[in-house]
Design a protein around this motif. Structure first.
Motif, PDB file in Angstrom:
ATOM      1  N   VAL A  10      26.620 -15.129 114.442  1.00  0.00           N
ATOM      2  CA  VAL A  10      28.193 -14.889 112.643  1.00  0.00           C
ATOM      3  C   VAL A  10      29.082 -13.584 112.603  1.00  0.00           C
ATOM      4  O   VAL A  10      28.541 -12.673 113.808  1.00  0.00           O
ATOM      5  N   ARG A  11      30.705 -13.873 113.933  1.00  0.00           N
ATOM      6  CA  ARG A  11      31.165 -13.081 113.746  1.00  0.00           C
ATOM      7  C   ARG A  11      32.469 -12.888 112.766  1.00  0.00           C
ATOM      8  O   ARG A  11      33.179 -11.746 113.199  1.00  0.00           O
ATOM      9  N   GLU A  12      32.414 -13.509 111.249  1.00  0.00           N
ATOM     10  CA  GLU A  12      33.017 -12.926 110.412  1.00  0.00           C
ATOM     11  C   GLU A  12      32.409 -13.111 108.871  1.00  0.00           C
ATOM     12  O   GLU A  12      31.605 -14.022 108.725  1.00  0.00           O
ATOM     13  N   ILE A  13      32.896 -12.176 107.904  1.00  0.00           N
ATOM     14  CA  ILE A  13      32.285 -12.234 106.670  1.00  0.00           C
ATOM     15  C   ILE A  13      33.531 -11.321 105.890  1.00  0.00           C
ATOM     16  O   ILE A  13      34.585 -11.107 106.036  1.00  0.00           O
ATOM     17  N   GLN A  14      34.160 -12.843 104.578  1.00  0.00           N
ATOM     18  CA  GLN A  14      35.633 -13.291 104.411  1.00  0.00           C
ATOM     19  C   GLN A  14      34.800 -12.282 103.079  1.00  0.00           C
ATOM     20  O   GLN A  14      33.629 -11.976 102.644  1.00  0.00           O
ATOM     21  N   LYS A  15      35.964 -11.581 102.391  1.00  0.00           N
ATOM     22  CA  LYS A  15      36.185 -11.295 101.270  1.00  0.00           C
ATOM     23  C   LYS A  15      35.510 -11.675 100.056  1.00  0.00           C
ATOM     24  O   LYS A  15      35.168 -12.597 100.496  1.00  0.00           O
ATOM     25  N   GLU A  16      33.848 -10.807  99.687  1.00  0.00           N
ATOM     26  CA  GLU A  16      33.599 -10.800  98.291  1.00  0.00           C
ATOM     27  C   GLU A  16      32.820 -12.590  98.550  1.00  0.00           C
ATOM     28  O   GLU A  16      32.184 -13.389  98.105  1.00  0.00           O
ATOM     29  N   ALA A  17      32.273 -12.746 100.191  1.00  0.00           N
ATOM     30  CA  ALA A  17      31.674 -13.353 101.029  1.00  0.00           C
ATOM     31  C   ALA A  17      30.364 -14.412 100.207  1.00  0.00           C
ATOM     32  O   ALA A  17      29.640 -14.879  99.490  1.00  0.00           O
ATOM     33  N   PHE A  18      29.271 -12.507  99.414  1.00  0.00           N
ATOM     34  CA  PHE A  18      28.270 -12.720  99.126  1.00  0.00           C
ATOM     35  C   PHE A  18      28.407 -12.527  97.375  1.00  0.00           C
ATOM     36  O   PHE A  18      27.413 -11.260  96.752  1.00  0.00           O
ATOM     37  N   LYS A  19      29.607 -12.904  96.897  1.00  0.00           N
ATOM     38  CA  LYS A  19      29.828 -12.627  95.718  1.00  0.00           C
ATOM     39  C   LYS A  19      28.795 -13.103  94.461  1.00  0.00           C
ATOM     40  O   LYS A  19      28.382 -14.454  94.991  1.00  0.00           O
ATOM     41  N   GLY A  76      35.138  -8.318 105.118  1.00  0.00           N
ATOM     42  CA  GLY A  76      36.010  -8.537 104.335  1.00  0.00           C
ATOM     43  C   GLY A  76      35.836  -7.649 103.195  1.00  0.00           C
ATOM     44  O   GLY A  76      34.800  -6.985 102.783  1.00  0.00           O
ATOM     45  N   GLU A  77      36.386  -7.107 101.920  1.00  0.00           N
ATOM     46  CA  GLU A  77      36.140  -6.182 101.232  1.00  0.00           C
ATOM     47  C   GLU A  77      35.551  -6.819 100.137  1.00  0.00           C
ATOM     48  O   GLU A  77      35.291  -8.467 100.023  1.00  0.00           O
ATOM     49  N   ASP A  78      34.411  -5.835 100.115  1.00  0.00           N
ATOM     50  CA  ASP A  78      33.819  -6.732  98.849  1.00  0.00           C
ATOM     51  C   ASP A  78      32.718  -7.751  98.879  1.00  0.00           C
ATOM     52  O   ASP A  78      32.348  -8.676  97.951  1.00  0.00           O
ATOM     53  N   ALA A  79      31.979  -7.753 100.632  1.00  0.00           N
ATOM     54  CA  ALA A  79      31.460  -8.781 101.266  1.00  0.00           C
ATOM     55  C   ALA A  79      30.512  -9.357 100.831  1.00  0.00           C
ATOM     56  O   ALA A  79      29.973  -9.694 100.558  1.00  0.00           O
ATOM     57  N   PHE A  80      29.604  -7.992  99.716  1.00  0.00           N
ATOM     58  CA  PHE A  80      28.629  -7.599  99.884  1.00  0.00           C
ATOM     59  C   PHE A  80      28.258  -6.775  98.782  1.00  0.00           C
ATOM     60  O   PHE A  80      28.948  -6.198  98.948  1.00  0.00           O
TER      61      PHE A  80
END
Length: 169
Positions: free
Chosen positions: A75-84, A102-106
């Motif tokens: 994994v190289r990127e976790i986008q905004k709100e990925a684990f919302k 990304g912002e608020d990813a988890f």
């Protein structure tokens, strides 16, 4: 002979374009893999990018508690709100391979923390958003501070003066 005829023609062989396979972990893949959100969520090994709202199909507009989230070294990127929609109760393991978060990813519960290393993107993300992480916890322990908040312990009662939790190391 004219100058144009004296030049040798060379076949310009272009280097083959190598397509890098990028594997996304998003709502469609989550729906294929899970019927419900597992207690310990291990993002599949082949994943390179965790997309925004990956768990929307399982969680909807509600929230679900998970004990742990473990990301692989791919994994190289976790986008905004990925684990919302997921609330991490213990830990999320973010490897050094992650270069974008990304912002608020988890979302972490009060006692949860991020497992990361000094100098990683995850560590700087934690510092930016005031999230508890394994680096800070190790430092607090090293200096005899509370592993939950970094506060000082009462000498007599062996409880943290800030959060009231007893010393457990």
């Amino acid at each position: 002979t004219s100058p144009s005829k004296s030049r040798k023609r060379t076949d310009s062989k272009k280097a083959p374009v190598v397509k890098e396979n990028v594997y996304y972990f998003g709502a469609k893949r989550v729906k294929k893999l899970y019927q419900t959100v597992p207690d310990i969520l291990e993002v599949p090994e082949k994943t390179n990018i965790v997309l925004s709202n990956a768990f929307h199909n399982l969680v909807g507009n509600g929230t679900v508690n998970v004990r742990k989230i473990i990301l692989s070294e791919n994994v190289r990127e976790i986008q905004k709100e990925a684990f919302k929609g997921l609330v991490i109760q213990e830990t999320i393991v973010i490897p050094d391979s992650v270069v974008e978060i990304g912002e608020d990813a988890f979302r972490l519960s009060e006692n949860a923390y991020v497992v990361c290393s000094v100098g990683s993107k995850a560590f700087s993300y934690c510092n930016q958003y005031g999230l508890k992480n394994s680096v800070d916890i190790a430092t607090w322990k090293k200096y005899g501070k509370c592993q939950h908040c970094g506060g000082d312990f009462s000498f007599f009662f062996k409880k943290c003066k800030m959060c009231g939790i007893g010393k457990d190391y």
